[in-house]
Design an enzyme around this catalytic site. Sequence first.
Site, short mmCIF file in Angstrom:
data_model
loop_
_atom_site.label_atom_id
_atom_site.label_comp_id
_atom_site.label_asym_id
_atom_site.label_seq_id
_atom_site.Cartn_x
_atom_site.Cartn_y
_atom_site.Cartn_z
N GLU A 21 -4.61 2.38 -4.54
CA GLU A 21 -3.15 2.47 -4.41
C GLU A 21 -2.55 1.20 -3.83
OE1 GLU A 21 -4.84 4.22 -0.58
OE2 GLU A 21 -5.41 4.03 -2.69
N ASP A 28 0.85 -1.19 0.00
CA ASP A 28 0.00 0.00 0.00
C ASP A 28 0.89 1.24 0.00
OD1 ASP A 28 -2.93 0.96 0.52
OD2 ASP A 28 -1.68 2.14 1.87
#
Length: 350
Positions: A244, A200
């Site tokens: 993301e 992440d």
Amino acid sequence: MTWVELSTRLAHILIVDDEKTLRMMLSHAMQKEGYQVIEAISGEQCLDLCQQQLPDMILLDAILPGIDGFTCCASLRTMFGERCPPVLMITSLNDQESVDWAFNAGAVDYVTKPVHWAVLRQRVRRILQATWAMTELRQTMEHERVLMEQLEIANRELRRLASIDSLTQLANRRCFDEFLHQEWQRLRREQGFLSLILLDIDFFKSYNDTYGHQSGDECLKRVARLIEETIKRPADLAVRYGGEEFAVILPNTPLEGAMHIAREIHAKVELAAIAHAGSRISHHLTLSGGVATIIPSHQSTLEDLIASADEALYRAKLQGRNQIAGQFRIYCSQEKLQASPEPCEPDRCD
């Protein structure tokens, strides 16, 4: 008039006969039917003319000086194979042996001397129509073959596009689900390690707020390239997991190997030094990662693996982000356990 009929009217016919009178009569009869005529007086000349330009049909006398008609016909077949024009033998020989010889040499039909002109015209017309019809059929089949190849290429591209994230060009979530299920089933049979990395980008919302969504897209593409560069084995799969978040599926990889890959990705992103003024922990873009390994079994599910990687990622974030955390959550035998650098939970071992 059909295309085949029109094509026969424009046909080039090579007449091969050493008798001038018969050659002239044949030529006149064919021209009267609308065919274009070429003449040769020997088998050698016939072969030379065919090497320069193939006619659509050959009227070939069986008895010729030098190379006879039978040998000439056989040579044409050898030289041109499937491209060889149809050969109609004209012969004064009418015995069974000569007829067999003509067909064995490759002739498609024959007429005997003296020539019955009405029969000759019909046979020439029939042979040309059959030849052009076969040519048209071959062209149609070839066209269909090319279309099928193009369709298969298009289908492969559609399947590829259906499994690729359009922005990053990594595999998408659908591909992730299919591949993970496939590898789970295989490694459950083989009792092999299956590792999953979840990554992440830290404070990515702030990155978009600071630099704009277009720059955010470029950032995602750059991180995707760095992940892909790190994945060396064809069996491994890098995925845009969502937003993301990225994932890497590593079949036949214990936790130690998966942690090494995750740390290598983390280091590459650090080395890239992508500016991130909105980050609360660094002036550059950073990643948090969670790694989990499992040996698939009937007592576990692939959701256990995903949940374990997600827990490890959550732990990395709780511990301050910009780091990799891993855990070996696995239903395993003691023998398999010893092959891993991390202990499994005692109450989850067989």
